[in-house]
Scaffold this motif. Structure first.
Motif, PDB file in Angstrom:
ATOM      1  N   THR A  38      78.640  51.965  -7.413  1.00 11.45           N
ATOM      2  CA  THR A  38      77.554  50.995  -7.535  1.00 11.45           C
ATOM      3  C   THR A  38      77.194  50.398  -6.179  1.00 11.45           C
ATOM      4  OG1 THR A  38      78.313  50.443  -9.757  1.00 11.45           O
ATOM      5  CG2 THR A  38      76.843  48.866  -8.695  1.00 11.45           C
ATOM      6  N   ARG A  72      74.598  51.897  -3.854  1.00  8.57           N
ATOM      7  CA  ARG A  72      73.165  51.731  -4.051  1.00  8.57           C
ATOM      8  C   ARG A  72      72.565  50.948  -2.886  1.00  8.57           C
ATOM      9  NH1 ARG A  72      73.402  49.581 -10.302  1.00  8.57           N
ATOM     10  NH2 ARG A  72      74.464  51.413 -11.176  1.00  8.57           N
ATOM     11  N   TYR A  78      69.847  55.171 -17.514  1.00  7.80           N
ATOM     12  CA  TYR A  78      71.292  55.036 -17.722  1.00  7.80           C
ATOM     13  C   TYR A  78      72.049  55.962 -16.768  1.00  7.80           C
ATOM     14  CZ  TYR A  78      70.844  59.280 -20.641  1.00  7.80           C
ATOM     15  OH  TYR A  78      70.572  60.550 -21.103  1.00  7.80           O
ATOM     16  N   TRP A  79      73.270  55.587 -16.492  1.00  6.91           N
ATOM     17  CA  TRP A  79      74.165  56.359 -15.636  1.00  6.91           C
ATOM     18  C   TRP A  79      75.391  56.759 -16.452  1.00  6.91           C
ATOM     19  CZ3 TRP A  79      70.762  52.870 -14.168  1.00  6.91           C
ATOM     20  CH2 TRP A  79      70.029  53.057 -12.993  1.00  6.91           C
ATOM     21  N   ALA A  89      77.312  56.240 -21.567  1.00 12.50           N
ATOM     22  CA  ALA A  89      76.858  55.668 -20.293  1.00 12.50           C
ATOM     23  C   ALA A  89      77.685  54.439 -19.930  1.00 12.50           C
ATOM     24  CB  ALA A  89      75.382  55.288 -20.392  1.00 12.50           C
ATOM     25  N   TYR A  92      70.874  55.795  -5.694  1.00 13.61           N
ATOM     26  CA  TYR A  92      71.854  56.120  -6.736  1.00 13.61           C
ATOM     27  C   TYR A  92      71.102  56.646  -7.956  1.00 13.61           C
ATOM     28  CZ  TYR A  92      76.215  55.746  -9.355  1.00 13.61           C
ATOM     29  OH  TYR A  92      77.343  56.038 -10.067  1.00 13.61           O
ATOM     30  N   ALA A 100      69.669  58.015 -11.366  1.00 11.54           N
ATOM     31  CA  ALA A 100      70.107  57.851 -12.750  1.00 11.54           C
ATOM     32  C   ALA A 100      70.442  59.198 -13.376  1.00 11.54           C
ATOM     33  CB  ALA A 100      69.008  57.160 -13.553  1.00 11.54           C
ATOM     34  N   SER A 101      71.200  59.138 -14.473  1.00 10.78           N
ATOM     35  CA  SER A 101      71.586  60.356 -15.188  1.00 10.78           C
ATOM     36  C   SER A 101      70.531  60.743 -16.217  1.00 10.78           C
ATOM     37  CB  SER A 101      72.934  60.161 -15.891  1.00 10.78           C
ATOM     38  OG  SER A 101      73.940  59.813 -14.965  1.00 10.78           O
TER      39      SER A 101
END
Length: 268
Positions: A131, A134, A222-223, A229, A259, A261-262
């Protein structure tokens, strides 16, 4: 010559020696015994010599008897004490062994708990590290988002989110001045009557999945995996998203390039 010289003497000859001694003794009550001594040599007509001797009576002395009884009782008592002591020692050894086993089991459980806690802490540190990678936006940088706020429900959601910029990140907090990632998203969508689940895992599957190439303002990012997540935010346009990032950043706007996201879901 005397006229009696040819006459054999009538004196009885004395026995020359004693060759046999017979002893008979009676023990209880002082039995009288007779010792007979008979001559085995000398003339056949020699008379035996006899003598009667009284043997002393064998009696038990009362103090001696008491002492013997006391000694026997003491020996018995000592044997009982020795047996009792051995039993106590055996019980103490068994108790000590049980206590040692319990302590060992407790140490193993404690070590396992510490290991799990360490693994959880490491996982949290890794997540915090990801995190922290980022891009931190400065106050001027945060204005990169669209100058105009979208209208309708999406506009209401985005306006609420921007109003929380600078609030603190606290795990489990639900506002109004501190949030975690999922509570902030939930509160934003509640402004337009959408009741989202509380945690990020559920929010990642709460709407219609959309590709990151087609993401629109107001979509939830979401990650991690869908349904598993570990973090969520809301897309605010221009390749940026708004989220309650972590304790060091709080609520900020960040670039997706820092960073990615998924995945994303659309609820409006």
């Amino acid at each position: 010559m005397s006229h009696t010289a040819h006459i054999r003497s009538h004196r009885k000859p004395r026995p020359r020696s004693a060759s046999k001694l017979a002893l008979r003794a009676g023990v209880a009550g002082g039995v009288l015994s007779t010792i007979a001594v008979a001559g085995s040599a000398g003339p056949a007509n020699a008379e035996p010599v006899t003598e009667t001797i009284e043997m002393p009576a064998l009696t038990l002395d009362a103090p001696a008897l008491a002492s013997a009884v006391a000694l026997s009782a003491e020996t018995t008592q000592q044997a009982a004490l020795d047996a009792q002591l051995q039993t106590q020692e055996d019980a103490a050894a068994a108790k000590a062994a049980k206590a040692a086993k319990k302590a060992k089991d407790e140490a193993v459980r404690k070590a396992e708990a510490e290991k799990k806690a360490e693994e959880a802490s490491r996982a949290e540190a890794e997540r915090a590290s990801r995190t922290s990678e980022r891009t931190t936006l400065s106050a001027s940088g945060s204005t990169k988002s669209d100058s105009s706020t979208p209208s309708g429900s999406v506009g209401t959601v985005i306006a609420f989110l921007k109003a929380q910029l600078g609030d603190a990140y606290v795990m489990g907090a639900t506002g109004p001045n501190a949030w975690d990632c999922s509570s902030l998203v939930q509160a934003a969508y509640r402004q337009v009557g959408v009741d989202l689940p509380r945690v990020s895992q559920d929010q990642s599957v709460a709407g219609t999945p959309v590709s990151l190439d087609n993401v629109q303002v107001g979509d939830i990012l979401y990650w991690g995996g869908a349904g598993s997540a570990y973090h969520v935010g809301v897309y605010v346009g221009n390749g940026q998203y708004l989220d309650a990032a972590n304790p060091s950043k709080g609520v900020v706007i960040q670039d997706l390039s820092g960073y990615p996201a998924s995945g994303a879901v659309r609820v409006l």
